[in-house]
Design a protein around this motif. Structure first.
Motif, PDB file in Angstrom:
ATOM      1  N   UNK A 264       0.831  -1.204   0.000  1.00  8.89           N
ATOM      2  CA  UNK A 264       0.000   0.000   0.000  1.00  8.89           C
ATOM      3  C   UNK A 264       0.864   1.252   0.000  1.00  8.89           C
ATOM      4  N   UNK A 265       1.936   1.230   0.766  1.00  8.11           N
ATOM      5  CA  UNK A 265       2.826   2.388   0.842  1.00  8.11           C
ATOM      6  C   UNK A 265       3.422   2.710  -0.520  1.00  8.11           C
ATOM      7  N   UNK A 266       3.870   1.699  -1.252  1.00 11.53           N
ATOM      8  CA  UNK A 266       4.471   1.923  -2.576  1.00 11.53           C
ATOM      9  C   UNK A 266       3.451   2.486  -3.560  1.00 11.53           C
ATOM     10  N   UNK A 267       2.227   1.963  -3.511  1.00  7.11           N
ATOM     11  CA  UNK A 267       1.172   2.469  -4.404  1.00  7.11           C
ATOM     12  C   UNK A 267       0.860   3.925  -4.073  1.00  7.11           C
ATOM     13  N   UNK A 268       0.777   4.249  -2.789  1.00  8.42           N
ATOM     14  CA  UNK A 268       0.492   5.626  -2.386  1.00  8.42           C
ATOM     15  C   UNK A 268       1.628   6.574  -2.771  1.00  8.42           C
ATOM     16  N   UNK A 269       2.867   6.134  -2.603  1.00  6.80           N
ATOM     17  CA  UNK A 269       3.998   6.969  -3.007  1.00  6.80           C
ATOM     18  C   UNK A 269       3.942   7.286  -4.495  1.00  6.80           C
ATOM     19  N   UNK A 270       3.653   6.263  -5.309  1.00  5.73           N
ATOM     20  CA  UNK A 270       3.554   6.480  -6.756  1.00  5.73           C
ATOM     21  C   UNK A 270       2.405   7.425  -7.093  1.00  5.73           C
ATOM     22  N   UNK A 271       1.293   7.308  -6.375  1.00  9.49           N
ATOM     23  CA  UNK A 271       0.121   8.148  -6.632  1.00  9.49           C
ATOM     24  C   UNK A 271       0.407   9.615  -6.332  1.00  9.49           C
ATOM     25  N   UNK A 272       1.064   9.888  -5.204  1.00  6.99           N
ATOM     26  CA  UNK A 272       1.351  11.277  -4.842  1.00  6.99           C
ATOM     27  C   UNK A 272       2.425  11.877  -5.753  1.00  6.99           C
ATOM     28  N   UNK A 273       3.411  11.078  -6.141  1.00  6.00           N
ATOM     29  CA  UNK A 273       4.419  11.573  -7.088  1.00  6.00           C
ATOM     30  C   UNK A 273       3.765  11.918  -8.422  1.00  6.00           C
ATOM     31  N   UNK A 274       2.819  11.078  -8.861  1.00  8.01           N
ATOM     32  CA  UNK A 274       2.106  11.348 -10.112  1.00  8.01           C
ATOM     33  C   UNK A 274       1.275  12.622 -10.012  1.00  8.01           C
ATOM     34  N   UNK A 275       0.710  12.899  -8.824  1.00  7.60           N
ATOM     35  CA  UNK A 275      -0.084  14.120  -8.647  1.00  7.60           C
ATOM     36  C   UNK A 275       0.788  15.365  -8.774  1.00  7.60           C
ATOM     37  N   UNK A 276       1.983  15.322  -8.220  1.00  9.93           N
ATOM     38  CA  UNK A 276       2.902  16.460  -8.349  1.00  9.93           C
ATOM     39  C   UNK A 276       3.153  16.743  -9.831  1.00  9.93           C
ATOM     40  N   UNK A 277       3.494  15.701 -10.572  1.00  4.68           N
ATOM     41  CA  UNK A 277       3.777  15.859 -11.999  1.00  4.68           C
ATOM     42  C   UNK A 277       2.547  16.320 -12.760  1.00  4.68           C
ATOM     43  N   UNK A 278       1.400  15.735 -12.448  1.00  5.51           N
ATOM     44  CA  UNK A 278       0.181  16.046 -13.200  1.00  5.51           C
ATOM     45  C   UNK A 278      -0.187  17.520 -13.129  1.00  5.51           C
ATOM     46  N   UNK A 279      -0.164  18.094 -11.930  1.00  6.64           N
ATOM     47  CA  UNK A 279      -0.617  19.476 -11.801  1.00  6.64           C
ATOM     48  C   UNK A 279       0.407  20.469 -12.344  1.00  6.64           C
ATOM     49  N   UNK A 280       1.659  20.120 -12.324  1.00  9.98           N
ATOM     50  CA  UNK A 280       2.655  20.953 -12.994  1.00  9.98           C
ATOM     51  C   UNK A 280       2.448  20.937 -14.509  1.00  9.98           C
ATOM     52  N   UNK A 281       2.142  19.770 -15.056  1.00  8.91           N
ATOM     53  CA  UNK A 281       1.899  19.661 -16.501  1.00  8.91           C
ATOM     54  C   UNK A 281       0.673  20.456 -16.915  1.00  8.91           C
ATOM     55  N   UNK A 282      -0.399  20.358 -16.140  1.00  8.18           N
ATOM     56  CA  UNK A 282      -1.620  21.092 -16.486  1.00  8.18           C
ATOM     57  C   UNK A 282      -1.374  22.598 -16.392  1.00  8.18           C
ATOM     58  N   UNK A 283      -0.695  23.027 -15.337  1.00  9.72           N
ATOM     59  CA  UNK A 283      -0.493  24.459 -15.125  1.00  9.72           C
ATOM     60  C   UNK A 283       0.372  25.119 -16.181  1.00  9.72           C
TER      61      UNK A 283
END
Length: 388
Positions: A264-283
């Motif tokens: 679960x920890x690894x999945x959550x880490x990947x999810x939050x890292x993806x969120x950082x990238x996603x919102x930078x890309x959109x912005x």
């Protein structure tokens, strides 16, 4: 599925619940914009959903515990929501719209945490089958987000009201069909909630969930407006929302395999890292369709994988009769408090600091959530029952 499981009735409820979200979340802001409201006013009105999610689940959860019923409360919430929604056909200015939204949100947001508990009780010892029911919510969202985007290229923004009203009627219809579920067995160990909350991993997870919802504030309030202002058609706007949910469904299908291979920890880490990238890309990449396509595909991680891992942890770490309160805490702190903070911050910064900076703040929220997961979420016990 077990023959006693009311699969299609539960799935139908999820379908209409998220079909309503598929119209309301991406397009109601466009309707409010057509009324001449400012970005701050739009953010304030839409943030009422998050505000009520902060307190409403706790109130309705308390009622469910004391009355020992859940489905009658779900039906009551759905019925009142249908009646209250009629106020939007008359409200045209800030104060009436605020009142109508607050009232609607108090009743409508109460039902899903109760329904989640009902679903897990119906599934008994097979919580891994949760996503086979939940996936119909994603399908409902896809159908309406794509169809509404196409229709709004030809219909006036006020059509969003009629579409939402019809779908809310569908929610009520299936709420009337879903049977009450059995209560948890008496022998299941149920520690005090205070003991559960004393665990650092539980507090860190709930804090990270709060930050993930805050990170999505600008996306849920202004993404459609943002794209429309940059020349994208409403059909294309709907297609981008559609792509994100397709990625979410794909993750749901493979979640069982992912949770057998990763913690679960690894999945959550990947999810939050993806969120950082996603919102930078959109912005900073809004003028590139290919960048937006990539950012929307990351929704599979920032919602699909994140939600599946978070709800699996809540289901395990809040055992027995604590599960309903665990679901209420998850809903209140993430979609409630986190969504409220994200909405208010986005409404304030959208005009003041600019669009890109607002999405950058979302990325910063995700960074903080990533730190919490990396530092304190530890999966010390046996692997979670995978949500698939």
């Amino acid at each position: 599925m077990h023959p006693s499981l009311p699969y299609w009735r539960l799935s139908g409820y999820y379908f209409f619940h998220f079909a309503f979200v598929g119209v309301f979340q991406p397009y109601f802001g466009l309707y409010l914009q057509s009324l001449g409201l400012s970005s701050w006013e739009i953010g304030l009105i839409l943030s009422q959903m998050a505000l009520m999610r902060l307190c409403s689940p706790a109130v309705w959860g308390w009622l469910a515990d004391h009355l020992h019923v859940r489905i009658p409360l779900v039906r009551l919430a759905a019925g009142v929501s249908v009646v209250v929604f009629n106020l939007f056909f008359f409200a045209q200015t800030l104060v009436p719209l605020l009142g109508a939204m607050a009232l609607l949100a108090f009743f409508w947001s109460a039902a899903l945490p109760l329904m989640e508990t009902v679903v897990f009780d119906h599934l008994h010892a097979e919580p891994a089958r949760y996503s086979r029911v939940r996936i119909w919510g994603s399908i409902g969202y896809i159908v309406t987000v794509l169809a509404t985007g196409a229709l709004l290229d030809y219909l006036p923004p006020a059509s969003v009201l009629w579409m939402s009203f019809v779908l809310m009627g569908g929610i009520l219809a299936f709420a009337l069909l879903v049977p009450e579920s059995p209560t948890p067995p008496q022998h299941v160990a149920t520690p005090p909630v205070s003991t559960i909350l004393a665990q650092p991993r539980v507090r860190a997870l709930l804090g990270a969930c709060f930050l993930m919802s805050a990170a999505h504030g600008a996306l849920y309030l202004f993404y459609s407006i943002y794209l429309a202002d940059h020349g994208y058609s409403k059909t294309l706007v709907g297609s981008l929302w559609f792509l994100g949910v397709i990625a979410e469904i794909g993750v749901f299908f493979f979640m069982a395999r992912l949770l057998r291979r990763f913690s679960l920890r690894q999945v959550l880490l990947a999810s939050f890292a993806a969120a950082v990238l996603r919102f930078l890309l959109i912005g900073w990449g809004v003028d590139s369709l290919s960048v937006l396509l990539g950012a929307q595909l990351l929704h599979g991680l920032t919602f699909g994988a994140y939600h599946a891992a978070a709800i699996a942890a809540i289901n395990r770490w809040f055992p027995g009769r604590c599960q309903a309160r665990g679901q209420a805490l998850y809903s209140s702190l993430s979609f409630g408090a986190g969504g409220l903070l994200g909405g208010l911050v986005s409404g304030w910064t959208w005009d003041g600091l600019g669009n890109a900076a607002t999405f950058g703040i979302g990325a910063l929220f995700a960074v903080c959530g990533l730190v919490l997961v990396a530092g304190w979420v530890r999966d010390e016990s046996a692997p979670a029952a995978p949500v698939r």
